[in-house]
Design a protein around this motif. Structure first.
Motif, short mmCIF file in Angstrom:
data_model
loop_
_atom_site.label_atom_id
_atom_site.label_comp_id
_atom_site.label_asym_id
_atom_site.label_seq_id
_atom_site.Cartn_x
_atom_site.Cartn_y
_atom_site.Cartn_z
N SER A 286 12.39 11.68 7.70
CA SER A 286 11.01 11.37 7.31
C SER A 286 10.77 11.47 5.81
CB SER A 286 10.05 12.29 8.05
OG SER A 286 10.28 13.63 7.70
N GLU A 287 11.63 12.20 5.08
CA GLU A 287 11.44 12.30 3.64
C GLU A 287 11.68 10.96 2.94
OE1 GLU A 287 15.69 12.91 4.51
OE2 GLU A 287 13.90 13.91 5.27
N GLN A 288 12.38 10.04 3.61
CA GLN A 288 12.63 8.72 3.04
C GLN A 288 11.50 7.73 3.33
OE1 GLN A 288 16.42 7.38 4.50
NE2 GLN A 288 17.58 8.94 3.38
N LEU A 289 10.55 8.13 4.17
CA LEU A 289 9.47 7.22 4.59
C LEU A 289 8.15 7.62 3.94
CD1 LEU A 289 10.23 7.22 8.43
CD2 LEU A 289 10.97 5.54 6.73
N PHE A 290 7.28 6.63 3.78
CA PHE A 290 5.93 6.92 3.33
C PHE A 290 5.23 7.71 4.42
CE2 PHE A 290 6.71 2.76 1.15
CZ PHE A 290 6.77 3.26 -0.13
N GLN A 291 4.52 8.76 4.05
CA GLN A 291 3.92 9.66 5.02
C GLN A 291 2.53 9.22 5.47
OE1 GLN A 291 5.76 12.43 6.14
NE2 GLN A 291 7.35 11.38 4.98
N GLU A 292 1.78 8.67 4.55
CA GLU A 292 0.37 8.34 4.84
C GLU A 292 0.28 7.02 5.60
OE1 GLU A 292 -3.90 8.23 2.50
OE2 GLU A 292 -2.05 8.38 1.38
N GLY A 293 -0.72 6.94 6.47
CA GLY A 293 -0.95 5.73 7.24
C GLY A 293 -1.69 4.67 6.46
N LEU B 83 0.81 -1.22 0.00
CA LEU B 83 0.00 0.00 0.00
C LEU B 83 0.84 1.27 0.00
CD1 LEU B 83 -2.87 -0.90 2.49
CD2 LEU B 83 -2.88 -1.02 0.01
N GLN B 84 2.16 1.13 0.14
CA GLN B 84 3.09 2.26 0.23
C GLN B 84 2.63 3.23 1.32
OE1 GLN B 84 3.45 3.83 -3.73
NE2 GLN B 84 4.78 2.17 -4.37
N CYS B 85 2.55 2.69 2.53
CA CYS B 85 2.12 3.47 3.69
C CYS B 85 3.02 3.13 4.86
CB CYS B 85 0.66 3.13 4.02
SG CYS B 85 0.37 1.39 4.35
N CYS B 86 2.83 3.85 5.97
CA CYS B 86 3.67 3.63 7.14
C CYS B 86 2.86 3.91 8.40
CB CYS B 86 4.89 4.54 7.08
SG CYS B 86 6.09 4.22 8.39
N GLY B 87 2.76 2.94 9.27
CA GLY B 87 2.01 3.09 10.51
C GLY B 87 0.52 2.99 10.30
N VAL B 88 -0.23 3.13 11.39
CA VAL B 88 -1.69 3.05 11.30
C VAL B 88 -2.24 4.35 10.73
CG1 VAL B 88 -3.82 2.73 12.59
CG2 VAL B 88 -1.81 1.43 13.23
N HIS B 89 -1.91 5.47 11.37
CA HIS B 89 -2.40 6.78 10.91
C HIS B 89 -1.35 7.52 10.08
CE1 HIS B 89 -5.93 6.22 13.37
NE2 HIS B 89 -5.14 5.92 14.38
N ASN B 90 -0.08 7.44 10.49
CA ASN B 90 1.04 7.97 9.72
C ASN B 90 2.33 7.41 10.32
OD1 ASN B 90 1.55 9.55 11.98
ND2 ASN B 90 0.54 11.34 11.13
N TYR B 91 3.46 7.84 9.80
CA TYR B 91 4.74 7.26 10.22
C TYR B 91 5.08 7.54 11.69
CZ TYR B 91 6.91 11.85 9.77
OH TYR B 91 7.24 13.16 9.92
N LEU C 220 -4.20 2.72 7.56
CA LEU C 220 -5.62 2.59 7.88
C LEU C 220 -6.48 3.23 6.81
CD1 LEU C 220 -7.81 1.73 9.91
CD2 LEU C 220 -7.54 3.96 10.99
N ARG C 221 -6.15 4.43 6.42
CA ARG C 221 -6.95 5.13 5.41
C ARG C 221 -6.88 4.44 4.05
NH1 ARG C 221 -5.80 11.14 5.19
NH2 ARG C 221 -7.29 11.12 6.89
N LYS C 222 -5.68 4.04 3.65
CA LYS C 222 -5.53 3.40 2.34
C LYS C 222 -6.25 2.05 2.29
CE LYS C 222 -1.42 5.43 0.39
NZ LYS C 222 -0.22 5.15 -0.37
N ALA D 221 6.98 6.08 16.41
CA ALA D 221 7.61 6.80 17.53
C ALA D 221 6.80 6.59 18.80
CB ALA D 221 7.74 8.28 17.21
N GLU D 222 5.47 6.62 18.68
CA GLU D 222 4.61 6.39 19.83
C GLU D 222 4.75 4.96 20.35
OE1 GLU D 222 0.69 7.43 18.58
OE2 GLU D 222 1.30 9.46 18.03
N ALA D 223 4.90 4.00 19.43
CA ALA D 223 5.09 2.60 19.84
C ALA D 223 6.42 2.43 20.55
CB ALA D 223 5.01 1.69 18.62
N ALA D 224 7.46 3.11 20.06
CA ALA D 224 8.78 3.00 20.70
C ALA D 224 8.77 3.67 22.07
CB ALA D 224 9.84 3.64 19.81
N ALA D 225 8.00 4.75 22.22
CA ALA D 225 7.93 5.44 23.51
C ALA D 225 7.24 4.59 24.56
CB ALA D 225 7.20 6.77 23.35
N SER D 226 6.36 3.68 24.13
CA SER D 226 5.65 2.84 25.10
C SER D 226 6.47 1.64 25.54
CB SER D 226 4.33 2.35 24.50
OG SER D 226 4.58 1.47 23.42
#
Length: 168
Positions: A106-113, A60-68, A115-117, A72-77
């Motif tokens: 972040s420019e190297q990562l897919f920005q969109e999450g 899907l060329q996406c990253c994360g649930v909502h965005n990339y 879930l939406r796609k 970071a939130e997963a790593a913080a937990s």
């Protein structure tokens, strides 16, 4: 004629179920994807869900649930964090061969999450299923009406030869 009625009932129930479940799908998808991505936060790196997350993010060329930033939130937990905060390499755009998933680049990562796609794709499939059921149901109704008209005009006239003395 009975077969057409049974098929019409099946088509109508499929259309109704596709319409009803397309509305409920988004909340279930959000819950399921959140759980699946949580398992891939490094704690359960060998979990079968992590492979599914990687495949989903690549296709899907996406990253994360909502965005990339979900990574970071997963790593913080996580209780123990060392080094840079990274997303999986499946978040990397194909044009960057040296991408490691570092969230600071972040420019190297897919920005969109995802879930939406994924939600858009599933909505399309459910809508396609709904409209296919409606069209086939209309065609079945047309076939049933045509069958009724043909049966009313000349019922079994071609089979009267079977009543003759030749077949007795």
């Amino acid at each position: 004629m009975y077969l057409l009625v049974v098929l019409l009932c099946l088509e109508a129930s499929s259309a109704v179920l596709a319409h009803v479940y397309s509305d409920r799908m988004s909340s279930e998808l959000n819950r399921t994807m959140g759980h699946l991505f949580h398992q891939d936060n490094g704690t359960y790196s060998h979990h079968p869900g992590s492979r599914a997350v990687d495949i989903l993010q690549r296709q899907l060329q996406c990253c994360g649930v909502h965005n990339y930033t979900d990574w970071a939130e997963a790593a913080a937990s996580q209780p123990v964090r060392t080094g840079n905060i990274c997303a999986p390499e499946s978040c990397c755009k194909e044009t960057y061969s040296a991408c490691t998933g570092d969230l600071r680049q972040s420019e190297q990562l897919f920005q969109e999450g995802c879930l939406r796609k994924l939600g858009y794709r599933l909505q399309f499939v459910m809508g396609y299923l709904f409209w296919c059921c409606v069209v086939v149901g209309c065609l079945e109704m047309l076939a049933a009406v045509s069958n009724g008209i043909l049966m009313k005009q000349r019922p079994f006239q071609d089979f009267r030869i079977l009543d003759s003395a030749t077949f007795s």
